[in-house]
Design a protein around this motif. Sequence first.
Motif, mmCIF file in Angstrom:
data_model
loop_
_atom_site.group_PDB
_atom_site.id
_atom_site.type_symbol
_atom_site.label_atom_id
_atom_site.label_comp_id
_atom_site.label_asym_id
_atom_site.label_seq_id
_atom_site.Cartn_x
_atom_site.Cartn_y
_atom_site.Cartn_z
ATOM 1 N N GLN A 198 0.811 -1.214 0.000
ATOM 2 C CA GLN A 198 0.000 0.000 0.000
ATOM 3 C C GLN A 198 0.848 1.269 0.000
ATOM 4 O OE1 GLN A 198 -3.279 -0.340 -0.507
ATOM 5 N NE2 GLN A 198 -2.699 -2.522 -0.601
ATOM 6 N N TYR A 199 2.154 1.129 -0.133
ATOM 7 C CA TYR A 199 3.055 2.282 -0.220
ATOM 8 C C TYR A 199 3.756 2.269 -1.570
ATOM 9 C CZ TYR A 199 2.750 3.544 4.748
ATOM 10 O OH TYR A 199 2.307 3.967 5.979
ATOM 11 N N GLU A 200 3.943 3.463 -2.147
ATOM 12 C CA GLU A 200 4.729 3.606 -3.367
ATOM 13 C C GLU A 200 6.117 4.130 -3.017
ATOM 14 O OE1 GLU A 200 2.706 5.766 -6.430
ATOM 15 O OE2 GLU A 200 0.899 4.526 -6.299
ATOM 16 N N ASN A 201 7.110 3.727 -3.808
ATOM 17 C CA ASN A 201 8.503 4.076 -3.556
ATOM 18 C C ASN A 201 8.975 5.084 -4.597
ATOM 19 O OD1 ASN A 201 7.880 1.694 -2.197
ATOM 20 N ND2 ASN A 201 9.919 0.816 -2.448
ATOM 21 N N PHE A 202 9.734 6.093 -4.148
ATOM 22 C CA PHE A 202 10.296 7.085 -5.052
ATOM 23 C C PHE A 202 11.766 7.298 -4.708
ATOM 24 C CE2 PHE A 202 5.780 7.963 -4.797
ATOM 25 C CZ PHE A 202 5.437 8.109 -6.125
ATOM 26 N N ILE A 203 12.639 7.221 -5.732
ATOM 27 C CA ILE A 203 14.061 7.488 -5.551
ATOM 28 C C ILE A 203 14.286 8.984 -5.736
ATOM 29 C CG2 ILE A 203 16.388 6.961 -6.362
ATOM 30 C CD1 ILE A 203 15.248 4.365 -7.553
ATOM 31 N N ILE A 204 14.832 9.631 -4.723
ATOM 32 C CA ILE A 204 15.023 11.084 -4.800
ATOM 33 C C ILE A 204 16.476 11.440 -4.527
ATOM 34 C CG2 ILE A 204 12.637 11.541 -4.099
ATOM 35 C CD1 ILE A 204 13.747 12.336 -1.361
ATOM 36 N N ARG A 205 16.894 12.541 -5.109
ATOM 37 C CA ARG A 205 18.199 13.125 -4.794
ATOM 38 C C ARG A 205 17.957 14.114 -3.658
ATOM 39 N NH1 ARG A 205 18.174 11.632 -10.030
ATOM 40 N NH2 ARG A 205 20.121 10.864 -10.901
ATOM 41 N N TYR A 206 18.103 13.625 -2.435
ATOM 42 C CA TYR A 206 17.570 14.385 -1.314
ATOM 43 C C TYR A 206 18.433 15.587 -0.930
ATOM 44 C CZ TYR A 206 20.934 12.043 1.819
ATOM 45 O OH TYR A 206 22.063 11.580 2.426
ATOM 46 N N MET A 262 -0.209 4.961 -0.731
ATOM 47 C CA MET A 262 -0.772 4.992 -2.077
ATOM 48 C C MET A 262 -1.925 5.975 -2.199
ATOM 49 S SD MET A 262 -1.671 1.621 -4.341
ATOM 50 C CE MET A 262 -0.025 0.974 -4.083
ATOM 51 N N GLN A 263 -2.746 6.085 -1.128
ATOM 52 C CA GLN A 263 -3.904 6.982 -1.204
ATOM 53 C C GLN A 263 -3.499 8.446 -1.228
ATOM 54 O OE1 GLN A 263 -3.285 4.915 1.285
ATOM 55 N NE2 GLN A 263 -3.546 5.872 3.311
ATOM 56 N N GLU A 264 -2.231 8.747 -0.865
ATOM 57 C CA GLU A 264 -1.763 10.127 -0.866
ATOM 58 C C GLU A 264 -1.058 10.497 -2.171
ATOM 59 O OE1 GLU A 264 0.593 10.965 2.546
ATOM 60 O OE2 GLU A 264 -0.857 10.102 3.956
ATOM 61 N N VAL A 265 -0.920 9.547 -3.081
ATOM 62 C CA VAL A 265 -0.222 9.779 -4.343
ATOM 63 C C VAL A 265 -1.238 9.820 -5.468
ATOM 64 C CG1 VAL A 265 1.561 8.941 -5.916
ATOM 65 C CG2 VAL A 265 1.774 8.531 -3.461
ATOM 66 N N PRO A 266 -1.247 10.887 -6.282
ATOM 67 C CA PRO A 266 -2.114 10.877 -7.468
ATOM 68 C C PRO A 266 -1.729 9.718 -8.378
ATOM 69 C CG PRO A 266 -1.126 13.050 -7.103
ATOM 70 C CD PRO A 266 -0.419 12.082 -6.194
ATOM 71 N N GLU A 267 -2.576 9.446 -9.340
ATOM 72 C CA GLU A 267 -2.257 8.367 -10.277
ATOM 73 C C GLU A 267 -0.858 8.561 -10.836
ATOM 74 O OE1 GLU A 267 -3.963 6.297 -14.377
ATOM 75 O OE2 GLU A 267 -5.131 7.840 -13.357
#
Length: 562
Positions: A9-17, A47-52
Amino acid sequence: MPVPAQNQQYENFIIRYKQNTHGGFDYESDETFQIVNDLFGILYVPMQEVPELELSSYSYSSIPRCYTYMDTGALSTSGVTRLHNHPYLKLQGKGTLVAVIDSGIDYLHPAFHNGVQSKIFSIWDQTLEGGADGRIPFGREFGRQQIEQALASENPWEIVPSSDTNGHGTRSAATAAGYRIEKDNFCGAAPEAEIVIVKLKQAKNYLRDFYLLPRDIDIFQEDDIMLAISYVLFIAQEQQMPLSICIGLGTSMGAHQGEGPLNEYINSIAAFTQNAVSVPAGNEGTARHHYLREFGPNDTEDTVELRVGDRESTRGFMTEFWGDSPGSYYMTIQSPTGEKLSVSTALKNRTQELSFVFVETKVLVNYVPIERRTGNTLIFIRFQHPASGIWKFLVEEKIPGKSRFHIWLPVRGMISDETYFLQSSPDYTVTAPGDTEDAMTVTAYQHRDNSLFIQAGRGYNAENIVKPDFAAPGVGILTASIGPGEEFAPATGTSLAAAQTAGIAALLFEWALVRGNEPYFTGNSVKHYLSRGAVREAGEVYPNPDWGYGRVDLYHTFELLT
């Protein structure tokens, strides 16, 4: 409940923090943000906090790419056996660490223990439930003491419940650093090296759905591989040991220029003392998954024909168009019934939905005129329930002059063999992270007759960096086998060629660092030493896109040193 890294239920994003417009921040890892190194971090968002999920110039590299396996008597040919038995050198990998980031390991296999002692230093199993403990961000870690307790137990799985159901990781680990077993005529390239294992968890379902990848095959995601590298680096630094990493995975996603977070991470560590990274060239050379066209001043239009098989109709597939900068590319998609729909160049940050009347197919398209990391034009195309038959891409270059575009389909296993380009190109088919400049990218050959593995990916990368770097045996080589039957069996693939090279790198590290002959030896040093010592056929021009600099021969490398 699983931690966010393991939670569907979580999406992962790689960021240059550390690249932000608000100045520096003091970041710390927690359940929703995990630091990989001093540049990259992974953000876990409900997931519910991420737009499509959308793909645009700024988001392409933040969505993890998906990777899968690159494989479907050799040591003597590589010059390794002569160094094992050399009266003075006797290189066996002692004092070095070989890391295998893959499907796990069968730690009960005789290639990894002598009945009491295990050569495995530790296992991080990302698939098991567990939270951060200061050493790993999720999953469970098992040290040598626990592994040896399991070896002595009547029920080892109660103590160390980590296994390798596929066998790919076990084969790679044995090829790189398995013990010598005389009765089976088997030996790993670095039989006295210690092993550290990361069993990667499966890619999350939302990524498989986004990329239209199968649910029933082993697929791994980019951020988990990066965390695995971070872990094995930590172990090597903790133990003050040289580290040779083997990543036997690949993908066709990306521009094949060595770009992307995983590629950048590999580049950063290979330049430092004591770290080397071996990766396969992939097995896409004959897959017909790559299309290439070069335009000239009076040649600005092309029609690409793609055969789509019946097996794609239930789920669909994706493909990526990459047009070299500074070209400007327009595309029209034609269905098997002849219906044509144009891709808009104006909807830059929105997903276009092309619905055909005469076939029940939806095509989702993201048009990115200037992708942020490469500067190239990216057209990201997803076919949902595609009709079988011949689909066509009508491509036009609007800026007359010399330019070039590529289209890549997913690698074998992620798409059926029924779907391919009618006029494909075997060039530029080295998979990522094999397109990484500082990695040791290894292709495979048949060591019995010195013929190139027919399915091997061909170079160079799209920036014309020499890839592969060299070739190692990878066809029908004896290695560990799991399941009922024989403990050792022949296997084939560029993953095994990369694994053997990882073991060879450990031998060089033993000579250079453990024995103090070259105290500042880096992964780049290993690559250049092996490239210089590679065997080349008379009449061939080297480097070349098939063999790189030739066939690895460690003994010849040492002959040149003298």
